[in-house]
Design an enzyme around this catalytic site. Structure first.
Site, PDB file in Angstrom:
ATOM      1  N   ARG A 167       0.827  -1.234   0.000  1.00  0.00           N
ATOM      2  CA  ARG A 167       0.000   0.000   0.000  1.00  0.00           C
ATOM      3  C   ARG A 167       0.853   1.273   0.000  1.00  0.00           C
ATOM      4  O   ARG A 167       0.489   2.285   0.597  1.00  0.00           O
ATOM      5  CB  ARG A 167      -0.973   0.019   1.187  1.00  0.00           C
ATOM      6  CG  ARG A 167      -1.935  -1.137   1.204  1.00  0.00           C
ATOM      7  CD  ARG A 167      -2.902  -1.138   0.010  1.00  0.00           C
ATOM      8  NE  ARG A 167      -3.664  -2.366   0.031  1.00  0.00           N
ATOM      9  CZ  ARG A 167      -3.282  -3.481  -0.633  1.00  0.00           C
ATOM     10  NH1 ARG A 167      -2.207  -3.497  -1.393  1.00  0.00           N
ATOM     11  NH2 ARG A 167      -4.027  -4.556  -0.560  1.00  0.00           N
ATOM     12  N   SER A 190     -11.243  -1.306   3.298  1.00  0.00           N
ATOM     13  CA  SER A 190     -10.543  -1.641   4.545  1.00  0.00           C
ATOM     14  C   SER A 190      -9.936  -0.379   5.123  1.00  0.00           C
ATOM     15  O   SER A 190      -9.171   0.306   4.452  1.00  0.00           O
ATOM     16  CB  SER A 190      -9.404  -2.629   4.274  1.00  0.00           C
ATOM     17  OG  SER A 190      -9.946  -3.839   3.846  1.00  0.00           O
ATOM     18  N   GLU A 222      -5.107   2.584   6.362  1.00  0.00           N
ATOM     19  CA  GLU A 222      -4.856   2.462   4.924  1.00  0.00           C
ATOM     20  C   GLU A 222      -5.554   3.643   4.234  1.00  0.00           C
ATOM     21  O   GLU A 222      -5.021   4.244   3.305  1.00  0.00           O
ATOM     22  CB  GLU A 222      -5.433   1.133   4.419  1.00  0.00           C
ATOM     23  CG  GLU A 222      -5.387   0.982   2.910  1.00  0.00           C
ATOM     24  CD  GLU A 222      -5.750  -0.428   2.443  1.00  0.00           C
ATOM     25  OE1 GLU A 222      -5.536  -1.390   3.206  1.00  0.00           O
ATOM     26  OE2 GLU A 222      -6.239  -0.545   1.319  1.00  0.00           O
TER      27      GLU A 222
HETATM   28  C1  LIG Z   1     -15.933  -1.051  -1.229  1.00  0.00           C
HETATM   29  C2  LIG Z   1     -14.447  -0.793  -1.386  1.00  0.00           C
HETATM   30  C3  LIG Z   1     -13.590  -1.853  -1.640  1.00  0.00           C
HETATM   31  C4  LIG Z   1     -12.213  -1.638  -1.773  1.00  0.00           C
HETATM   32  N1  LIG Z   1     -11.390  -2.705  -2.036  1.00  0.00           N
HETATM   33  C5  LIG Z   1     -10.069  -2.503  -2.150  1.00  0.00           C
HETATM   34  C6  LIG Z   1      -9.183  -3.605  -2.395  1.00  0.00           C
HETATM   35  O1  LIG Z   1      -9.602  -4.745  -2.558  1.00  0.00           O
HETATM   36  N2  LIG Z   1      -7.855  -3.348  -2.496  1.00  0.00           N
HETATM   37  C7  LIG Z   1      -7.347  -2.086  -2.341  1.00  0.00           C
HETATM   38  O2  LIG Z   1      -6.134  -1.908  -2.439  1.00  0.00           O
HETATM   39  N3  LIG Z   1      -8.160  -1.038  -2.113  1.00  0.00           N
HETATM   40  C8  LIG Z   1      -9.494  -1.204  -2.003  1.00  0.00           C
HETATM   41  N4  LIG Z   1     -10.317  -0.132  -1.768  1.00  0.00           N
HETATM   42  C9  LIG Z   1      -9.726   1.218  -1.599  1.00  0.00           C
HETATM   43  C10 LIG Z   1      -9.555   2.013  -2.887  1.00  0.00           C
HETATM   44  O3  LIG Z   1     -10.463   1.625  -3.907  1.00  0.00           O
HETATM   45  C11 LIG Z   1      -8.123   1.932  -3.403  1.00  0.00           C
HETATM   46  O4  LIG Z   1      -7.194   2.371  -2.430  1.00  0.00           O
HETATM   47  C12 LIG Z   1      -7.928   2.768  -4.663  1.00  0.00           C
HETATM   48  O5  LIG Z   1      -6.665   2.522  -5.183  1.00  0.00           O
HETATM   49  C13 LIG Z   1      -8.065   4.282  -4.394  1.00  0.00           C
HETATM   50  O6  LIG Z   1      -8.170   4.948  -5.634  1.00  0.00           O
HETATM   51  P1  LIG Z   1      -8.975   6.320  -5.732  1.00  0.00           P
HETATM   52  O7  LIG Z   1      -8.889   6.794  -7.121  1.00  0.00           O
HETATM   53  O8  LIG Z   1     -10.344   6.158  -5.178  1.00  0.00           O
HETATM   54  O9  LIG Z   1      -8.090   7.217  -4.793  1.00  0.00           O
HETATM   55  P2  LIG Z   1      -8.598   8.423  -3.865  1.00  0.00           P
HETATM   56  O10 LIG Z   1      -9.394   7.864  -2.735  1.00  0.00           O
HETATM   57  O11 LIG Z   1      -9.233   9.474  -4.694  1.00  0.00           O
HETATM   58  O12 LIG Z   1      -7.213   8.934  -3.308  1.00  0.00           O
HETATM   59  C14 LIG Z   1      -6.404   8.103  -2.495  1.00  0.00           C
HETATM   60  C15 LIG Z   1      -5.024   8.761  -2.397  1.00  0.00           C
HETATM   61  O13 LIG Z   1      -4.426   8.743  -3.681  1.00  0.00           O
HETATM   62  C16 LIG Z   1      -4.057  10.057  -4.084  1.00  0.00           C
HETATM   63  N5  LIG Z   1      -4.276  10.139  -5.533  1.00  0.00           N
HETATM   64  C17 LIG Z   1      -5.379   9.785  -6.219  1.00  0.00           C
HETATM   65  N6  LIG Z   1      -5.184   9.949  -7.539  1.00  0.00           N
HETATM   66  C18 LIG Z   1      -3.933  10.437  -7.682  1.00  0.00           C
HETATM   67  C19 LIG Z   1      -3.137  10.821  -8.797  1.00  0.00           C
HETATM   68  N7  LIG Z   1      -3.602  10.741 -10.050  1.00  0.00           N
HETATM   69  N8  LIG Z   1      -1.889  11.268  -8.575  1.00  0.00           N
HETATM   70  C20 LIG Z   1      -1.389  11.363  -7.318  1.00  0.00           C
HETATM   71  N9  LIG Z   1      -2.105  11.025  -6.230  1.00  0.00           N
HETATM   72  C21 LIG Z   1      -3.344  10.550  -6.402  1.00  0.00           C
HETATM   73  C22 LIG Z   1      -4.960  10.982  -3.296  1.00  0.00           C
HETATM   74  O14 LIG Z   1      -4.345  12.238  -3.099  1.00  0.00           O
HETATM   75  C23 LIG Z   1      -5.110  10.224  -1.984  1.00  0.00           C
HETATM   76  O15 LIG Z   1      -4.045  10.501  -1.107  1.00  0.00           O
HETATM   77  C24 LIG Z   1     -11.698  -0.316  -1.638  1.00  0.00           C
HETATM   78  C25 LIG Z   1     -12.566   0.748  -1.404  1.00  0.00           C
HETATM   79  C26 LIG Z   1     -13.944   0.524  -1.269  1.00  0.00           C
HETATM   80  C27 LIG Z   1     -14.845   1.686  -1.042  1.00  0.00           C
END
Ligand SMILES: Cc1cc2nc3c(=O)[nH]c(=O)nc-3n(C[C@H](O)[C@H](O)[C@H](O)COP(=O)(O)OP(=O)(O)OC[C@H]3O[C@@H](n4cnc5c(N)ncnc54)[C@H](O)[C@@H]3O)c2cc1C
Length: 298
Positions: free
Chosen positions: A170, A220, A290
């Site tokens: 992560r 999570s 996380e």
């Molecule tokens: C129901 C559910 C299930 C999930 N299952 C999983 C799983 O199985 N495995 C897992 O790893 N995660 C899981 N997640 C968490 C999440 O989907 C992941 O961490 C995902 O990678 C986050 O992406 P995001 O675009 O939503 O990031 P955001 O929530 O928008 O941002 C997260 C972080 O990334 C940074 N960020 C986002 N985009 C960029 C960019 N382009 N450049 C630089 N920084 C950036 C943001 O500043 C922030 O600090 C789950 C979430 C939910 C709600």
């Protein structure tokens, strides 16, 4: 040039927009300014103007791994979900930062490309997935990313190799240096389209069975401490089902905190702190989040 001058150049910038509209937890305060760039050039212009005017800049993808405090975010928030091109060439898939991980995994599958099955149900964007080194069911971004194109806060375009991204559990380089992920190229392997899709549907059925997908959440909440599982520890500590305001430790999956209706970011944070404190007292283990927590207190 001022930030709002960019509106005249056609860039979509809004003021005082509640970010609870975008976060998966449906909580969080307002962004002072919120922009939805439609091209890399627009991102570059926004980054330049914030740098020149010393305006704080926050990047958000799909907001599925975020808790934004109830006081909101000062300065400019950029949401990248309008950058969503997915291009397949041979066994390489090049994807804009705002494209959904799920759409990328299914596009790869439909082209008979294997490697992203693990990501079939991860609801984030590619930028957020690379930033977090997202993973599930034994797979991680780190195993399939070939290179990542970024924009530095100084306005320089760079491409990092997989090794240069310093991926670990992560974690990735861009968490430390603040670079903005613009796109990523994945190197996949040819496979049988129906077998790949079958496996993805199987993993998503498992997810449906184990995770409280019927409620808003941020997935999570805590990182897995080496040698321990978070859910069982929370259950042993008697905290499964514990509710503060509208935020409840999920009765289906203790590692999730769901919004049962009307939760605030403060409810989420109070429950997170209670869980951390109790787990420390009972098991002497530090739980680290996380989920990324940003923004200011109300
Ligand atoms: C129901 C559910 C299930 C999930 N299952 C999983 C799983 O199985 N495995 C897992 O790893 N995660 C899981 N997640 C968490 C999440 O989907 C992941 O961490 C995902 O990678 C986050 O992406 P995001 O675009 O939503 O990031 P955001 O929530 O928008 O941002 C997260 C972080 O990334 C940074 N960020 C986002 N985009 C960029 C960019 N382009 N450049 C630089 N920084 C950036 C943001 O500043 C922030 O600090 C789950 C979430 C939910 C709600």
């Amino acid at each position: 040039m001022e930030l709002l001058d960019l509106k005249e150049q056609g860039i979509d910038i809004k003021e005082q927009i509640p970010l609870s509209r975008y976060t998966f937890t449906q909580t969080g305060g307002a962004a002072e300014y919120l922009a939805f760039p439609k091209s890399t050039e627009e991102v570059e212009k926004l980054v330049k103007v914030t740098r020149e005017n010393k305006i704080p800049l926050t990047i958000i993808g799909n907001a599925s791994n975020l808790i934004i405090r109830d006081g909101g975010i000062d300065g400019l928030v950029i949401i990248l979900t309008d950058l969503k091109k997915i291009e397949v060439k041979g066994n390489k898939v090049t994807v804009d930062a705002g494209a959904r991980i799920i759409d990328t995994a299914f596009t790869a599958a439909h082209h008979g490309l294997s490697g992203m099955e693990f990501a079939a149900g991860i609801p984030g964007s590619i930028g957020g997935g690379v930033f977090m080194n997202a993973g599930a069911y034994g797979g991680e971004m780190q195993e399939v990313v070939e290179s990542v194109k970024v924009l530095t806060r100084d306005g320089e375009l760079k491409t990092y190799s997989n090794k240069e991204m310093e991926f670990s559990y992560r974690h990735s380089l861009v968490q430390d240096n603040g670079d903005i992920v613009l796109s990523a190229t994945f190197s996949l392997k040819p496979g049988d389209k129906l077998e790949i899709l079958d496996h993805m549907h199987y993993l998503n059925a498992l997810r449906q069975y184990k995770q409280p997908l019927e409620y808003p959440s941020c997935g999570s909440v805590f990182k897995r401490p080496t040698g321990h599982f978070v859910g069982p520890m929370i259950i042993k500590a008697g905290l499964q089902g514990k509710q503060i305001g509208g935020a409840q430790d999920s009765t289906k999956h203790a590692g999730f905190i769901v919004n049962k209706g009307g939760a605030t970011a403060t409810d989420y944070l109070n429950l997170i702190h209670l869980i951390q404190k109790t787990i420390k007292e009972k098991f002497d283990i530090d739980l680290h989040t996380e989920v990324r927590i940003i923004g200011k207190e109300k």
